[in-house]
Design a protein around this motif. Sequence first.
Motif, PDB file in Angstrom:
ATOM      1  N   TYR A 247      -3.878   5.483   1.785  1.00 47.92           N
ATOM      2  CA  TYR A 247      -3.088   4.400   1.213  1.00 47.92           C
ATOM      3  C   TYR A 247      -3.899   3.687   0.145  1.00 47.92           C
ATOM      4  O   TYR A 247      -5.071   3.403   0.335  1.00 47.92           O
ATOM      5  CB  TYR A 247      -2.688   3.393   2.291  1.00 47.92           C
ATOM      6  CG  TYR A 247      -1.628   3.923   3.231  1.00 47.92           C
ATOM      7  CD1 TYR A 247      -0.293   3.687   2.976  1.00 47.92           C
ATOM      8  CD2 TYR A 247      -1.971   4.686   4.332  1.00 47.92           C
ATOM      9  CE1 TYR A 247       0.693   4.194   3.813  1.00 47.92           C
ATOM     10  CE2 TYR A 247      -1.009   5.208   5.175  1.00 47.92           C
ATOM     11  CZ  TYR A 247       0.321   4.951   4.909  1.00 47.92           C
ATOM     12  OH  TYR A 247       1.286   5.454   5.726  1.00 47.92           O
TER      13      TYR A 247
ATOM     14  N   GLN B 150       3.872   0.503   2.504  1.00 44.45           N
ATOM     15  CA  GLN B 150       3.738  -0.484   3.565  1.00 44.45           C
ATOM     16  C   GLN B 150       3.286  -1.789   2.929  1.00 44.45           C
ATOM     17  O   GLN B 150       2.330  -1.803   2.158  1.00 44.45           O
ATOM     18  CB  GLN B 150       2.706  -0.033   4.605  1.00 44.45           C
ATOM     19  CG  GLN B 150       3.090   1.245   5.284  1.00 44.45           C
ATOM     20  CD  GLN B 150       2.128   1.625   6.391  1.00 44.45           C
ATOM     21  OE1 GLN B 150       1.349   0.831   6.884  1.00 44.45           O
ATOM     22  NE2 GLN B 150       2.203   2.890   6.803  1.00 44.45           N
TER      23      GLN B 150
ATOM     24  N   SER C  66       6.591  10.023   0.505  1.00 38.97           N
ATOM     25  CA  SER C  66       5.646   8.917   0.364  1.00 38.97           C
ATOM     26  C   SER C  66       6.185   7.732   1.159  1.00 38.97           C
ATOM     27  O   SER C  66       7.350   7.705   1.552  1.00 38.97           O
ATOM     28  CB  SER C  66       5.452   8.538  -1.102  1.00 38.97           C
ATOM     29  OG  SER C  66       6.652   8.026  -1.644  1.00 38.97           O
TER      30      SER C  66
ATOM     31  N   THR D 209      -8.294   0.725  -0.693  1.00 38.31           N
ATOM     32  CA  THR D 209      -7.913   1.965  -0.024  1.00 38.31           C
ATOM     33  C   THR D 209      -8.164   1.897   1.488  1.00 38.31           C
ATOM     34  O   THR D 209      -9.160   1.348   1.923  1.00 38.31           O
ATOM     35  CB  THR D 209      -8.743   3.147  -0.577  1.00 38.31           C
ATOM     36  OG1 THR D 209      -8.762   3.090  -1.998  1.00 38.31           O
ATOM     37  CG2 THR D 209      -8.183   4.481  -0.137  1.00 38.31           C
TER      38      THR D 209
ATOM     39  N   TRP E  27       0.849  -1.185   0.000  1.00 40.64           N
ATOM     40  CA  TRP E  27       0.000   0.000   0.000  1.00 40.64           C
ATOM     41  C   TRP E  27       0.887   1.239   0.000  1.00 40.64           C
ATOM     42  O   TRP E  27       1.845   1.315   0.751  1.00 40.64           O
ATOM     43  CB  TRP E  27      -0.883  -0.014   1.250  1.00 40.64           C
ATOM     44  CG  TRP E  27      -1.660  -1.294   1.370  1.00 40.64           C
ATOM     45  CD1 TRP E  27      -1.185  -2.495   1.848  1.00 40.64           C
ATOM     46  CD2 TRP E  27      -2.983  -1.520   0.973  1.00 40.64           C
ATOM     47  NE1 TRP E  27      -2.166  -3.442   1.776  1.00 40.64           N
ATOM     48  CE2 TRP E  27      -3.291  -2.875   1.245  1.00 40.64           C
ATOM     49  CE3 TRP E  27      -3.982  -0.714   0.423  1.00 40.64           C
ATOM     50  CZ2 TRP E  27      -4.523  -3.436   0.984  1.00 40.64           C
ATOM     51  CZ3 TRP E  27      -5.221  -1.271   0.161  1.00 40.64           C
ATOM     52  CH2 TRP E  27      -5.488  -2.607   0.439  1.00 40.64           C
ATOM     53  N   LYS E  28       0.559   2.219  -0.851  1.00 41.32           N
ATOM     54  CA  LYS E  28       1.376   3.426  -0.965  1.00 41.32           C
ATOM     55  C   LYS E  28       0.550   4.661  -0.649  1.00 41.32           C
ATOM     56  O   LYS E  28      -0.621   4.745  -1.010  1.00 41.32           O
ATOM     57  CB  LYS E  28       1.945   3.554  -2.380  1.00 41.32           C
ATOM     58  CG  LYS E  28       2.882   4.737  -2.536  1.00 41.32           C
ATOM     59  CD  LYS E  28       3.518   4.808  -3.901  1.00 41.32           C
ATOM     60  CE  LYS E  28       4.486   5.977  -3.960  1.00 41.32           C
ATOM     61  NZ  LYS E  28       5.165   6.045  -5.249  1.00 41.32           N
ATOM     62  N   ALA E  29       1.201   5.629   0.022  1.00 44.38           N
ATOM     63  CA  ALA E  29       0.554   6.904   0.343  1.00 44.38           C
ATOM     64  C   ALA E  29       1.532   8.043   0.129  1.00 44.38           C
ATOM     65  O   ALA E  29       2.732   7.885   0.305  1.00 44.38           O
ATOM     66  CB  ALA E  29       0.083   6.906   1.795  1.00 44.38           C
TER      67      ALA E  29
END
Length: 169
Positions: free
Chosen positions: A165, A59, A56, A144, A46-48
């Motif tokens: 995320y 995880q 950024s 999400t 998961w990217k944020a």
Amino acid sequence: MKKTLLLLACVVSGAAFAQPAAQPAAPASGDLTAFRWFGQLAGSCWKATHPDGKTSDVQCYTSQFGKFIRASIKVSPGNFEGDSLYWWDAKNNRVAYQQWASSGLVARGEATFDGDTMLYIDPPRQGTTESASRSAWRRVDAKTFTVSREQREAGAWKEAYKVTYTRTK
């Protein structure tokens, strides 16, 4: 960079938490159902993008032995990385974790659910009895979830910022 590390520490750490009103029993079959929606993050990354628009993090979560969740985080730009191991604490009816990071951070904590929100409540500051801040994780949909940093103001929780995320794989 200090603000990024503070955000990261707020997102991934916690200590003493409020007891949940109701929680599912620990799974007898060894699956991740006691973790509720958090268990569904396993098997994906998961990217944020953080509120500064430049930082950024990614995880990634995996299931280990069908009973634990292993997590890793990598922050860019920068050289911060961390790992965590989550397990279901049936005695206290909550999620417990141990984490360690490239910064030297080593922490153990707990999270609990309030409805569908997973809460990491910071311990009260010295000389106080109530926590002044927490991180609230909320599932939006299958692709999400959000992590909000919240501050207590006049007895109510108020969002300071939020990170969204999105599933990358």
